[in-house]
Write a protein that holds these residues in place. Sequence first.
Motif, PDB file in Angstrom:
ATOM      1  N   PRO A 244      33.237  50.725  40.295  1.00 10.99           N
ATOM      2  CA  PRO A 244      34.098  49.914  39.431  1.00 10.99           C
ATOM      3  C   PRO A 244      34.951  48.952  40.234  1.00 10.99           C
ATOM      4  O   PRO A 244      35.034  49.051  41.468  1.00 10.99           O
ATOM      5  CB  PRO A 244      34.960  50.963  38.719  1.00 10.99           C
ATOM      6  CG  PRO A 244      34.138  52.209  38.747  1.00 10.99           C
ATOM      7  CD  PRO A 244      33.404  52.163  40.066  1.00 10.99           C
ATOM      8  N   LYS A 245      35.612  48.057  39.547  1.00 10.13           N
ATOM      9  CA  LYS A 245      36.337  46.979  40.192  1.00 10.13           C
ATOM     10  C   LYS A 245      37.340  47.479  41.214  1.00 10.13           C
ATOM     11  O   LYS A 245      37.518  46.877  42.265  1.00 10.13           O
ATOM     12  CB  LYS A 245      37.044  46.127  39.128  1.00 10.13           C
ATOM     13  CG  LYS A 245      37.635  44.833  39.663  1.00 10.13           C
ATOM     14  CD  LYS A 245      38.131  43.970  38.520  1.00 10.13           C
ATOM     15  CE  LYS A 245      38.644  42.627  39.048  1.00 10.13           C
ATOM     16  NZ  LYS A 245      39.103  41.761  37.931  1.00 10.13           N
ATOM     17  N   THR A 246      38.025  48.564  40.931  1.00 11.81           N
ATOM     18  CA  THR A 246      39.036  49.085  41.849  1.00 11.81           C
ATOM     19  C   THR A 246      38.469  50.108  42.819  1.00 11.81           C
ATOM     20  O   THR A 246      39.222  50.743  43.559  1.00 11.81           O
ATOM     21  CB  THR A 246      40.182  49.740  41.063  1.00 11.81           C
ATOM     22  OG1 THR A 246      39.643  50.786  40.262  1.00 11.81           O
ATOM     23  CG2 THR A 246      40.886  48.733  40.172  1.00 11.81           C
ATOM     24  N   HIS A 247      37.142  50.290  42.837  1.00 12.74           N
ATOM     25  CA  HIS A 247      36.461  51.277  43.680  1.00 12.74           C
ATOM     26  C   HIS A 247      36.822  52.710  43.301  1.00 12.74           C
ATOM     27  O   HIS A 247      36.499  53.637  44.031  1.00 12.74           O
ATOM     28  CB  HIS A 247      36.797  51.056  45.168  1.00 12.74           C
ATOM     29  CG  HIS A 247      36.328  49.741  45.695  1.00 12.74           C
ATOM     30  ND1 HIS A 247      35.038  49.531  46.138  1.00 12.74           N
ATOM     31  CD2 HIS A 247      36.977  48.558  45.854  1.00 12.74           C
ATOM     32  CE1 HIS A 247      34.918  48.287  46.554  1.00 12.74           C
ATOM     33  NE2 HIS A 247      36.072  47.680  46.393  1.00 12.74           N
ATOM     34  N   GLN A 248      37.502  52.904  42.181  1.00 12.67           N
ATOM     35  CA  GLN A 248      37.931  54.240  41.792  1.00 12.67           C
ATOM     36  C   GLN A 248      37.283  54.646  40.472  1.00 12.67           C
ATOM     37  O   GLN A 248      37.333  53.901  39.499  1.00 12.67           O
ATOM     38  CB  GLN A 248      39.454  54.298  41.647  1.00 12.67           C
ATOM     39  CG  GLN A 248      40.203  54.042  42.944  1.00 12.67           C
ATOM     40  CD  GLN A 248      41.709  54.044  42.747  1.00 12.67           C
ATOM     41  OE1 GLN A 248      42.184  53.924  41.626  1.00 12.67           O
ATOM     42  NE2 GLN A 248      42.437  54.163  43.834  1.00 12.67           N
ATOM     43  N   LYS A 249      36.712  55.842  40.451  1.00 13.35           N
ATOM     44  CA  LYS A 249      36.170  56.344  39.191  1.00 13.35           C
ATOM     45  C   LYS A 249      37.310  56.904  38.349  1.00 13.35           C
ATOM     46  O   LYS A 249      38.384  57.239  38.863  1.00 13.35           O
ATOM     47  CB  LYS A 249      35.116  57.417  39.443  1.00 13.35           C
ATOM     48  CG  LYS A 249      35.658  58.723  40.023  1.00 13.35           C
ATOM     49  CD  LYS A 249      34.537  59.715  40.203  1.00 13.35           C
ATOM     50  CE  LYS A 249      35.065  61.049  40.746  1.00 13.35           C
ATOM     51  NZ  LYS A 249      33.964  62.025  40.940  1.00 13.35           N
ATOM     52  N   GLY A 335      42.233  51.631  34.181  1.00 10.61           N
ATOM     53  CA  GLY A 335      41.847  51.712  35.584  1.00 10.61           C
ATOM     54  C   GLY A 335      42.320  50.541  36.403  1.00 10.61           C
ATOM     55  O   GLY A 335      41.639  50.108  37.337  1.00 10.61           O
ATOM     56  N   HIS A 336      43.517  50.000  36.085  1.00 16.49           N
ATOM     57  CA  HIS A 336      44.051  48.881  36.849  1.00 16.49           C
ATOM     58  C   HIS A 336      44.495  49.341  38.229  1.00 16.49           C
ATOM     59  O   HIS A 336      45.235  50.319  38.353  1.00 16.49           O
ATOM     60  CB  HIS A 336      45.232  48.242  36.112  1.00 16.49           C
ATOM     61  CG  HIS A 336      44.819  47.366  34.976  1.00 16.49           C
ATOM     62  ND1 HIS A 336      45.680  46.976  33.982  1.00 16.49           N
ATOM     63  CD2 HIS A 336      43.625  46.800  34.666  1.00 16.49           C
ATOM     64  CE1 HIS A 336      45.047  46.194  33.119  1.00 16.49           C
ATOM     65  NE2 HIS A 336      43.796  46.084  33.517  1.00 16.49           N
ATOM     66  N   SER A 337      44.084  48.627  39.262  1.00 15.75           N
ATOM     67  CA  SER A 337      44.405  49.039  40.626  1.00 15.75           C
ATOM     68  C   SER A 337      45.900  48.977  40.909  1.00 15.75           C
ATOM     69  O   SER A 337      46.443  49.842  41.592  1.00 15.75           O
ATOM     70  CB  SER A 337      43.641  48.167  41.632  1.00 15.75           C
ATOM     71  OG  SER A 337      43.955  46.800  41.442  1.00 15.75           O
TER      72      SER A 337
END
Length: 395
Positions: A244-249, A335-337
């Motif tokens: 995902p965009k923030t590299h976090q699931k 899921g905003h970084s």
Amino acid sequence: MAGKRKSRRNFGRIRKLPSGRFQVRYLGPDGVLRPADRTFPTTTDADRWLNRKRIEIEEGRWIDPAEGRTTVRDWSARWLAAVSPQLKHKTRATYRSLINSLIVPALGDRELSSLRPITVAEWVGGMRTRGLSASRIRQAYRVLSQIMRSAVDNDMIPQTPCRGVKLPRMPQTEPHILTPSEASRLVQSAAKPHDLLIALLAYAGLRVGEAFALRRSDINVSAGIVLVDENLAEANGALVFDTPKTHQKRFLRVGPSLGERLGRHLTTLPDSDDALLFTTPGGKPLRYNQWRKAYFDPAVAAAGLSDVTPHDLRASHGTWVADRYGVMTAAHRLGHSNASVTTRHYARPVVGRDDQVAEAADHWLDGHDGHTPAPGARSGHDDDDDGSSGALVPV
């Protein structure tokens, strides 16, 4: 005075040229004797330059002039090769495209040390004259800035030429925030199974690429959990599965109604954990432009709506959640970084809040616009510890 002359003699040489001007040579820290980059009208000027160079070397600020003669083309290629392993596939493809199409054609043959802020400003101005979008220009400038900053960090040049350059402003656009009933009408107007995909955008807040990348193994129907750990994007025309965009699931709760719809849809899929939830009629991964034209835009029109994009559904979800449960809960859902940094260092999601969101989202899915908060939920207008007004910003 004699000591000073001796020091200068050991460090450098000044000699008069036939033209009457004076040439300086100095001894670099590597033991190589180098000429100054210019000649001087008097010995005083030459001596002053030589003293400044000596101080520069003593303080560790000296940069080998040969490094600055590296071309922008060569350094850009080396920089991209070095950072590529840390980049997402789409980002890497974007950087390569910007370098090959906008940076190298205009600046590739220039030496790093020859670039000045006016050079960069002229380059930006040239792109504006050619009618490139503000977004494209700003992207190209950001990449050049990274390349030049890397050159500074690696002692190629003393400072970056990307400073003080005025960039075109991005047009201000606001997302179209739908009401829950409008989003429900849109879901009901879409062809199956794309109605379920649209429901996930609106009532779970997924990015389009995240929804496109969902697989059977990502859905836990009994627990009402959706695992978001992949994103499907296009890079130079090729489809790429990445993080995902923030590299976090992240794990998202969905309400019973949406969970039941997901469960029924799973029965139509191939019996494989890797099976994608949504594909083309031929079983291929979806492409955004084709999917929007074939399924999303017709559903928007059938619902009696206009000027609605898939991203608007994600923004709408964020707004509904922030209004009822607070911005931090919305950022957790989306899921905003930036919010992940905030929650990691300063705050934590309230226990049980995601369950309340899932229950409320079930009502929204049925088209209800009720604004009664769930027990213990924030209205979004309560006084916050940080003194904020509680005003909502679309996410």
